[in-house]
Write a protein that holds these residues in place. Structure first.
Motif, PDB file in Angstrom:
ATOM      1  N   GLN A 127       5.146   1.031   4.567  1.00 57.32           N
ATOM      2  CA  GLN A 127       5.278   2.412   5.047  1.00 57.32           C
ATOM      3  C   GLN A 127       6.246   3.197   4.171  1.00 57.32           C
ATOM      4  O   GLN A 127       6.006   4.365   3.844  1.00 57.32           O
ATOM      5  CB  GLN A 127       5.737   2.453   6.501  1.00 57.32           C
ATOM      6  CG  GLN A 127       5.860   3.858   7.077  1.00 57.32           C
ATOM      7  CD  GLN A 127       4.523   4.577   7.113  1.00 57.32           C
ATOM      8  OE1 GLN A 127       3.526   4.000   7.561  1.00 57.32           O
ATOM      9  NE2 GLN A 127       4.476   5.811   6.653  1.00 57.32           N
TER      10      GLN A 127
ATOM     11  N   VAL B 180       2.532  -2.390  -5.382  1.00 53.25           N
ATOM     12  CA  VAL B 180       2.686  -0.939  -5.580  1.00 53.25           C
ATOM     13  C   VAL B 180       2.772  -0.584  -7.053  1.00 53.25           C
ATOM     14  O   VAL B 180       2.189   0.393  -7.499  1.00 53.25           O
ATOM     15  CB  VAL B 180       3.943  -0.424  -4.833  1.00 53.25           C
ATOM     16  CG1 VAL B 180       4.220   1.028  -5.167  1.00 53.25           C
ATOM     17  CG2 VAL B 180       3.790  -0.629  -3.335  1.00 53.25           C
TER      18      VAL B 180
ATOM     19  N   SER C 164       5.176   7.504  -2.103  1.00 50.73           N
ATOM     20  CA  SER C 164       3.987   7.910  -2.849  1.00 50.73           C
ATOM     21  C   SER C 164       3.576   9.335  -2.512  1.00 50.73           C
ATOM     22  O   SER C 164       3.169  10.094  -3.396  1.00 50.73           O
ATOM     23  CB  SER C 164       2.824   6.952  -2.573  1.00 50.73           C
ATOM     24  OG  SER C 164       3.099   5.680  -3.090  1.00 50.73           O
TER      25      SER C 164
ATOM     26  N   ASN D  55       4.433   4.119   1.113  1.00 49.91           N
ATOM     27  CA  ASN D  55       3.473   5.206   1.414  1.00 49.91           C
ATOM     28  C   ASN D  55       4.192   6.550   1.434  1.00 49.91           C
ATOM     29  O   ASN D  55       3.690   7.542   0.902  1.00 49.91           O
ATOM     30  CB  ASN D  55       2.779   4.964   2.760  1.00 49.91           C
ATOM     31  CG  ASN D  55       1.768   3.849   2.710  1.00 49.91           C
ATOM     32  OD1 ASN D  55       1.292   3.460   1.643  1.00 49.91           O
ATOM     33  ND2 ASN D  55       1.443   3.307   3.862  1.00 49.91           N
ATOM     34  N   ASN D  56       5.366   6.572   2.064  1.00 53.90           N
ATOM     35  CA  ASN D  56       6.146   7.817   2.124  1.00 53.90           C
ATOM     36  C   ASN D  56       6.567   8.260   0.725  1.00 53.90           C
ATOM     37  O   ASN D  56       6.440   9.433   0.363  1.00 53.90           O
ATOM     38  CB  ASN D  56       7.392   7.626   2.998  1.00 53.90           C
ATOM     39  CG  ASN D  56       7.064   7.375   4.451  1.00 53.90           C
ATOM     40  OD1 ASN D  56       5.958   7.619   4.913  1.00 53.90           O
ATOM     41  ND2 ASN D  56       8.029   6.862   5.191  1.00 53.90           N
TER      42      ASN D  56
END
Length: 127
Positions: A55, A97, A61, A58-59
């Protein structure tokens, strides 16, 4: 000195203090530390350290995208963990990632993080 540009997106959690999601100066973007908050609810991800770390990335990115970049533009990553026993699991997520050549990195254990999070990560990009 180049002029500062503030980067903001609603696809990542809004700042929970007096800071910006990111600041761009020239072709360098400084992404503020992210914890495993879900942008829409501002609630922490429930789950193990891998879910929390995913998460966070994701943030990050989403903020990188708002700045015109991707995580592959990362040159420096700073990771804070409340438990260094999570080091290997965080490495596993991080390796999914980033592509080689990997960015420089630091990882430290801290006593506590905002909202009781177990992980916080900040990134510097060069576009």
């Amino acid at each position: 000195m180049s002029e500062k540009e503030i980067i903001a997106t609603d696809k990542a959690p809004h700042a929970i203090g007096p800071y910006s999601q990111a600041v761009k100066v020239g072709n360098t973007v400084y992404l503020s530390g992210q914890i495993p908050l879900i942008a829409e609810t501002m609630e922490l991800v429930i789950g193990d350290i891998k879910a929390q770390t995913a998460q966070v990335f994701n943030n990050l990115s989403a903020v990188a995208s708002a700045a015109g970049g991707t995580m592959n533009d990362a040159v420096k990553v700073n990771i804070s963990l409340t438990d260094l026993n999570d080091f290997a699991a965080v490495n596993e997520v991080m390796s999914s990632v980033f592509q080689q050549p990997f960015p420089a990195r630091a990882c430290v254990q801290v006593a506590a993080l905002p909202k009781g999070a177990d992980v916080e990560i900040e990134v510097i990009l060069v576009l």
